[in-house]
Design an enzyme around this catalytic site. Sequence first.
Site, PDB file in Angstrom:
ATOM      1  N   LYS A 192      42.906  44.760  31.021  1.00 27.11           N
ATOM      2  CA  LYS A 192      42.186  43.864  31.917  1.00 27.11           C
ATOM      3  C   LYS A 192      41.139  44.690  32.643  1.00 27.11           C
ATOM      4  CE  LYS A 192      43.075  40.649  35.679  1.00 27.11           C
ATOM      5  NZ  LYS A 192      44.162  40.096  36.501  1.00 27.11           N
ATOM      6  N   LYS A 245      41.153  41.066  28.254  1.00 31.76           N
ATOM      7  CA  LYS A 245      40.478  40.167  29.189  1.00 31.76           C
ATOM      8  C   LYS A 245      39.395  40.928  29.928  1.00 31.76           C
ATOM      9  CE  LYS A 245      41.438  37.747  33.365  1.00 31.76           C
ATOM     10  NZ  LYS A 245      42.284  37.776  34.498  1.00 31.76           N
TER      11      LYS A 245
HETATM   12  C1  PBG Z   1      45.001  37.464  38.418  1.00 27.73           C
HETATM   13  C2  PBG Z   1      44.120  36.786  37.433  1.00 27.73           C
HETATM   14  C3  PBG Z   1      42.726  36.693  37.454  1.00 27.73           C
HETATM   15  C4  PBG Z   1      42.341  35.953  36.322  1.00 27.73           C
HETATM   16  C5  PBG Z   1      43.512  35.594  35.670  1.00 27.73           C
HETATM   17  N1  PBG Z   1      44.599  36.140  36.359  1.00 27.73           N
HETATM   18  C6  PBG Z   1      41.755  37.165  38.467  1.00 27.73           C
HETATM   19  C7  PBG Z   1      41.529  38.579  38.753  1.00 27.73           C
HETATM   20  O1  PBG Z   1      42.057  39.498  38.134  1.00 27.73           O
HETATM   21  O2  PBG Z   1      40.769  38.788  39.686  1.00 27.73           O
HETATM   22  C8  PBG Z   1      40.934  35.622  35.951  1.00 27.73           C
HETATM   23  C9  PBG Z   1      40.766  34.494  35.023  1.00 27.73           C
HETATM   24  C10 PBG Z   1      39.377  34.001  34.851  1.00 27.73           C
HETATM   25  O3  PBG Z   1      38.387  34.528  35.366  1.00 27.73           O
HETATM   26  O4  PBG Z   1      39.269  32.994  34.151  1.00 27.73           O
HETATM   27  N2  PBG Z   1      46.043  36.669  38.845  1.00 27.73           N
END
Ligand code: PBG
Length: 322
Positions: A192, A245
Amino acid sequence: MIKRPLRLRNSNVIRSMVTENSITLNDLIYPLFVIEGQNKKNPINSMPNMYQFSIDKLLFEIDELINLGINSTLLFGITESKDKIGSNSFDKNGIIQKASREIKKRFPDFYIITDLCFCEYTDHGHCGIIKNNEIDNDLTLQYLKKQALSHVQSGSDLVAPSGMLDGMVRAIREVLDENQYYNTPIMSYSVKYASSFYGPFRDAVDSSPKFGDRKNYQMDPANSYEALKEVSIDIDEGADIVMVKPGMSYLDIIYKIKKKINIPLASYNVSGEYSMVKAAAEKGWINENLVRNELLLSFKRAGSDIIISYFTKDYAKDLKNI
Ligand code: PBG
């Protein structure tokens, strides 16, 4: 001419016979946002066609999704009762727990994936427990275990830890096994990135960090080999599915990882990617459906087995010509 690629392109039938990739609803997971209260379906301004649903309204939405052929969700909870340690996230009567129980009562076969994190539940908006202005990784794992167990006890079919903490998959596997949830899989947000493509999502769940940013725990967009390290650690710790992601700007990462692993790979078509397409389409600059399909295909071509996407419902409607 001996080699003429055009020969395999000159009718619909031959083109579909040789097509290498396709998107089916089995590959898509649709994120949903659930809030407290009743009779609420609040539009999310920065994400056209996406809503925050109170549980009663969520059940209507899921009924519609099932009729469209969508069989799974990635569920995010939004609560007003935020505190330092994100207590709502592991409370038996927390928003996710209540929602999961209600969904399972009405739709036992609808597959619930729950996002395990603290940023939506803490008053500081960070993804863990803060000590000396920093996330305390190992202390957070203790709370993450509580959250995972509580989600699964309430009906979650699969848990998806998204906090990028070291040791999170092992900690969750341990607590699930200790409690006889041997068969509940873990999909880890293994890779991520600290991305600006999450902007619209943070509006949707009100989870922006109140101080600092997430660079201490999310990955640097400049790195790619580090992604392989993250994935191999998570697989060793017991991840059943790994995730990359965001997706669109990270197709090279998806490709590299897919070449190395033998477990399913998911990618997250995140909020910023979704909203950019919606915005350009609203302006009449692109054809939304065609661009969307091309985008989803690119995830598949790169190597994603599973795609988490806010476009899932639009795509399903399109398949049925609705
Ligand atoms: C954290 C989480 C995030 C997203 C999914 N789970 C936000 C982050 O890491 O700031 C982002 C998903 C998206 O932008 O569609 N709980």
